[in-house]
Motif scaffolding. Structure first.
Motif, PDB file in Angstrom:
ATOM      1  N   ARG A 238       0.810  -1.222   0.000  1.00  0.00           N
ATOM      2  CA  ARG A 238       0.000   0.000   0.000  1.00  0.00           C
ATOM      3  C   ARG A 238       0.848   1.280   0.000  1.00  0.00           C
ATOM      4  N   VAL A 239       2.152   1.143   0.195  1.00  0.00           N
ATOM      5  CA  VAL A 239       3.049   2.305   0.246  1.00  0.00           C
ATOM      6  C   VAL A 239       4.181   2.068  -0.747  1.00  0.00           C
ATOM      7  N   ILE A 240       4.304   2.944  -1.757  1.00  0.00           N
ATOM      8  CA  ILE A 240       5.352   2.766  -2.767  1.00  0.00           C
ATOM      9  C   ILE A 240       6.012   4.105  -3.082  1.00  0.00           C
ATOM     10  N   PRO A 248      -2.613   3.384 -13.156  1.00  0.00           N
ATOM     11  CA  PRO A 248      -3.527   3.846 -12.103  1.00  0.00           C
ATOM     12  C   PRO A 248      -4.601   2.848 -11.697  1.00  0.00           C
ATOM     13  N   GLU A 249      -4.746   1.741 -12.401  1.00  0.00           N
ATOM     14  CA  GLU A 249      -5.907   0.871 -12.207  1.00  0.00           C
ATOM     15  C   GLU A 249      -6.022   0.337 -10.781  1.00  0.00           C
ATOM     16  N   LYS A 250      -4.905   0.035 -10.140  1.00  0.00           N
ATOM     17  CA  LYS A 250      -4.957  -0.528  -8.783  1.00  0.00           C
ATOM     18  C   LYS A 250      -5.520   0.466  -7.768  1.00  0.00           C
ATOM     19  N   TYR A 251      -5.635   1.744  -8.158  1.00  0.00           N
ATOM     20  CA  TYR A 251      -6.106   2.784  -7.245  1.00  0.00           C
ATOM     21  C   TYR A 251      -7.577   3.138  -7.472  1.00  0.00           C
ATOM     22  N   ARG A 252      -8.256   2.353  -8.266  1.00  0.00           N
ATOM     23  CA  ARG A 252      -9.648   2.648  -8.588  1.00  0.00           C
ATOM     24  C   ARG A 252     -10.512   2.700  -7.331  1.00  0.00           C
ATOM     25  N   ASP A 253     -11.287   3.796  -7.221  1.00  0.00           N
ATOM     26  CA  ASP A 253     -12.249   3.992  -6.126  1.00  0.00           C
ATOM     27  C   ASP A 253     -11.587   4.005  -4.748  1.00  0.00           C
ATOM     28  N   GLN A 254     -10.307   4.400  -4.707  1.00  0.00           N
ATOM     29  CA  GLN A 254      -9.603   4.444  -3.423  1.00  0.00           C
ATOM     30  C   GLN A 254      -9.128   5.865  -3.124  1.00  0.00           C
ATOM     31  N   ASN A 255      -8.864   6.125  -1.854  1.00  0.00           N
ATOM     32  CA  ASN A 255      -8.289   7.400  -1.427  1.00  0.00           C
ATOM     33  C   ASN A 255      -6.770   7.277  -1.435  1.00  0.00           C
ATOM     34  N   VAL A 256      -6.108   8.170  -2.175  1.00  0.00           N
ATOM     35  CA  VAL A 256      -4.666   8.065  -2.380  1.00  0.00           C
ATOM     36  C   VAL A 256      -3.984   9.329  -1.865  1.00  0.00           C
ATOM     37  N   LEU A 257      -2.918   9.135  -1.106  1.00  0.00           N
ATOM     38  CA  LEU A 257      -2.069  10.240  -0.676  1.00  0.00           C
ATOM     39  C   LEU A 257      -0.805  10.228  -1.524  1.00  0.00           C
ATOM     40  N   VAL A 258      -0.565  11.311  -2.261  1.00  0.00           N
ATOM     41  CA  VAL A 258       0.644  11.469  -3.070  1.00  0.00           C
ATOM     42  C   VAL A 258       1.516  12.514  -2.385  1.00  0.00           C
ATOM     43  N   ILE A 259       2.738  12.139  -2.051  1.00  0.00           N
ATOM     44  CA  ILE A 259       3.657  13.064  -1.384  1.00  0.00           C
ATOM     45  C   ILE A 259       4.615  13.634  -2.416  1.00  0.00           C
ATOM     46  N   GLY A 260       4.558  14.951  -2.600  1.00  0.00           N
ATOM     47  CA  GLY A 260       5.386  15.619  -3.592  1.00  0.00           C
ATOM     48  C   GLY A 260       4.517  16.399  -4.562  1.00  0.00           C
ATOM     49  N   PRO A 320      -1.235  -8.494   9.573  1.00  0.00           N
ATOM     50  CA  PRO A 320      -2.358  -7.629   9.194  1.00  0.00           C
ATOM     51  C   PRO A 320      -2.753  -7.884   7.743  1.00  0.00           C
ATOM     52  N   THR A 321      -4.007  -7.978   7.496  1.00  0.00           N
ATOM     53  CA  THR A 321      -4.498  -8.157   6.133  1.00  0.00           C
ATOM     54  C   THR A 321      -5.611  -7.164   5.887  1.00  0.00           C
ATOM     55  N   LEU A 322      -5.676  -6.681   4.649  1.00  0.00           N
ATOM     56  CA  LEU A 322      -6.705  -5.736   4.265  1.00  0.00           C
ATOM     57  C   LEU A 322      -7.361  -6.215   2.991  1.00  0.00           C
ATOM     58  N   GLY A 323      -8.671  -6.079   2.935  1.00  0.00           N
ATOM     59  CA  GLY A 323      -9.356  -6.306   1.679  1.00  0.00           C
ATOM     60  C   GLY A 323      -9.062  -5.164   0.718  1.00  0.00           C
ATOM     61  N   ASN A 324      -9.341  -5.361  -0.571  1.00  0.00           N
ATOM     62  CA  ASN A 324      -9.015  -4.356  -1.578  1.00  0.00           C
ATOM     63  C   ASN A 324      -9.623  -2.995  -1.296  1.00  0.00           C
ATOM     64  N   ILE A 343      -7.160   6.455   4.285  1.00  0.00           N
ATOM     65  CA  ILE A 343      -6.234   6.424   3.154  1.00  0.00           C
ATOM     66  C   ILE A 343      -5.992   4.962   2.760  1.00  0.00           C
ATOM     67  N   HIS A 344      -6.187   4.678   1.472  1.00  0.00           N
ATOM     68  CA  HIS A 344      -5.956   3.314   0.986  1.00  0.00           C
ATOM     69  C   HIS A 344      -4.527   3.098   0.486  1.00  0.00           C
ATOM     70  N   GLN A 345      -3.964   4.120  -0.159  1.00  0.00           N
ATOM     71  CA  GLN A 345      -2.667   3.965  -0.815  1.00  0.00           C
ATOM     72  C   GLN A 345      -1.832   5.229  -0.595  1.00  0.00           C
TER      73      GLN A 345
END
Length: 521
Positions: A238-240, A248-260, A320-324, A343-345
């Motif tokens: 979840r952190v890259i 971008p497909e893996k981020y569909r319908d998710q809340n994303v924090l982009v640093i920078g 720890p496990t998280l569903g999509n 935050i999802h990603q």
């Protein structure tokens, strides 16, 4: 382990410093992105004996897309001298399955940060080189595949395929004991056809001259933010860093924090525009952050991240496990007091560390950027390349040169101009100033611009044009004495397009033209 050693006596560089250069000298070029291709091509044209080392399977550098992301970097401070390469012992033999072999290739030659939607952000009329034009009808902005094809076409027509060793990475570069040559240690991945088997072979060879053209985008810069490592350790997928971003497909319908808030970070936000539920772009409000007005409707600019609140304590022994669709069970505290939840990603787009791990003797992981000596090329900050004359020649020993150091330029074009000047010097058709004069000019530039990443920036309108004019006038002053064709400067077409681009940049960066180029963060 083959060893090629020069047995000639040491040249007297003191009485005749130009004896270091001349046609038929041997040159090692490290890297075959656009900077390496330009350097090698012009060196060949001027009669030097060139060998190019490229750790991946083909030319192209940052524009070579690989769906496999590089491995995660450590989420603790790692000094610049470490680079992004994983140690593999010479003589190691691999014999395993296809998946394991693919992982081995990634470890040996980490893929570039190229992602599916990457396009050029400098108009193609500004991206041409003296080696060849873009195909007729090329649009203003082209895909990574078109940029790759252009680079490879330049390499092919310049005869570089015959002098390039692919799957070969440079491990160490240092002077021979008598100081007359550069001794280069390489490690080659030699694959057997048809089966996932490989051997790693080391070679040691000596060269008269060395060109470093390994690019900017190798060693990710991971910010040391409280709690970030704990988030990464708990939910690694979840952190890259943005070097691992592919689509971008893996981020569909998710809340994303982009640093920078630089180009890469903003590109990611734009790609998420129709995909993510909400995108938060955290910024330090740096001078060269792109404005929030370029963000898509579902993205919002927020303050700097102060800390990541660790996920809730887990039961001992349970992973720890998280569903999509489940967010990370923690929160993000910003410096203005805002707390981000659900935050999802997290995508860390905080840039890269300057690193030349094959030159460890020119690194210091304890010296700070503000206090380098005359010998160092990289200090512990990893924000600039020190002690270069005109961002090309290592002042203490200009038989070592760098192509592609400047930032905020029309990369293909600017690096080609650098390569043309370099080739004339290495071929003996242009002369360098004395070491004292090079040092004096460098220190004057430090005094004007200050040290740091933007020491190399040519973003201020007119600075890129002036830089090329300066190096062209210098090398062309020797044409009558040494012969050869004069080095060209920017064409009228380029200058017109350049003014259009800079007008647009003035709107994006209101402070760009201020302070006569004192470009510090």
């Amino acid at each position: 382990m083959p060893l090629i050693v020069d047995t000639d006596s040491e040249p007297d560089f003191t009485t005749n410093p130009e004896s270091r250069f001349g046609v038929n000298k041997t040159v090692a070029v490290i890297g075959s992105g656009i900077s390496g291709v330009c350097a090698a091509a012009h060196l060949l044209k001027h009669g030097l004996s060139v060998t190019v080392f490229e750790r991946s399977n083909g030319a192209g550098g940052v524009w070579k897309f690989d769906e496999r992301p590089p491995e995660d970097p450590p989420y603790v401070y790692r000094p610049p001298s470490y680079g992004d390469q994983h140690h593999i012992p010479s003589g190691a033999v691999f014999d395993g399955g296809d998946a394991d072999f693919s992982n081995l290739q990634v470890r040996f030659a980490p893929p570039s940060p190229c992602y599916v939607g990457l396009k050029t952000n400098v108009p193609t009329p500004l991206m041409g080189t003296a080696l060849g034009n873009w195909p007729e009808g090329s649009p203003t902005s082209v895909s990574h595949s078109a940029a790759l094809q252009y680079i490879r076409s330049l390499a092919k027509r310049s005869g570089l395929d015959a002098v390039t060793e692919f799957h070969t990475r440079v491990e160490d570069v240092r002077k021979t004991s008598d100081g007359s040559k550069w001794r280069i240690t390489t490690l080659a991945l030699e694959k057997e056809d048809g089966i996932p088997s490989a051997r790693f072979t080391q070679k040691v060879r000596d060269f008269d001259l060395v060109v470093v053209a390994s690019g900017h985008y190798n060693m990710p810069r991971i910010p040391q933010i409280e709690g970030l490592k704990e988030w990464k350790d708990s939910f690694p997928d979840r952190v890259i860093h943005s070097k691992r971003y592919r689509n971008p497909e893996k981020y569909r319908d998710q809340n994303v924090l982009v640093i920078g808030a630089g180009v890469s970070a903003t590109d990611v936000c734009k790609e998420l525009g129709e995909i993510s539920k909400k995108t938060y772009q955290s910024t330090r409000s740096g001078r060269f952050d792109l404005p929030a007005s370029v963000l898509p409707p579902n993205a919002v600019r927020v303050a700097t991240v102060e800390r990541f609140v660790p996920p809730e304590a887990k039961i001992e022994g349970e992973e720890p496990t998280l569903g999509n669709n489940q967010p990370i069970p923690g929160s993000v505290v910003l410096t203005d007091g805002t707390v981000l939840q659900d935050i999802h990603q997290v995508v860390i787009a905080t840039g890269y560390i300057v690193s030349y791990p094959f030159l460890p003797q020119l690194h210091s992981d304890t010296t700070v950027d503000a206090d380098p000596n005359d010998e160092l090329v990289v200090t512990s900050d990893g924000v600039m390349t020190h002690n270069l004359h005109k961002d090309i020649f290592y002042i203490n020993d200009p038989t070592l040169a760098f192509i592609g150091v400047p930032y905020h330029v029309a990369t293909f074009s600017l690096f080609d101009f650098q390569a043309q000047a370099l080739a004339r010097v290495f071929a003996g058709r242009a002369k360098l100033p004395t070491q004292e004069d090079m040092r004096r000019e460098y220190e004057e530039r430090v005094e004007i611009k200050g040290r740091g990443r933007f020491f190399h920036s040519l973003v201020t309108p007119g600075h890129e044009i002036a830089y090329v004019k300066d190096i062209a006038e210098w090398v062309n002053s020797y044409v009558k004495e040494t012969g050869g064709e004069p080095m060209p400067t920017h064409s009228e077409e380029f200058l017109k397009e350049y003014e259009v681009l800079k007008s647009r940049l003035r709107g994006l960066y209101p402070e760009v033209a201020k302070n006569d180029g004192r470009l510090q963060e």
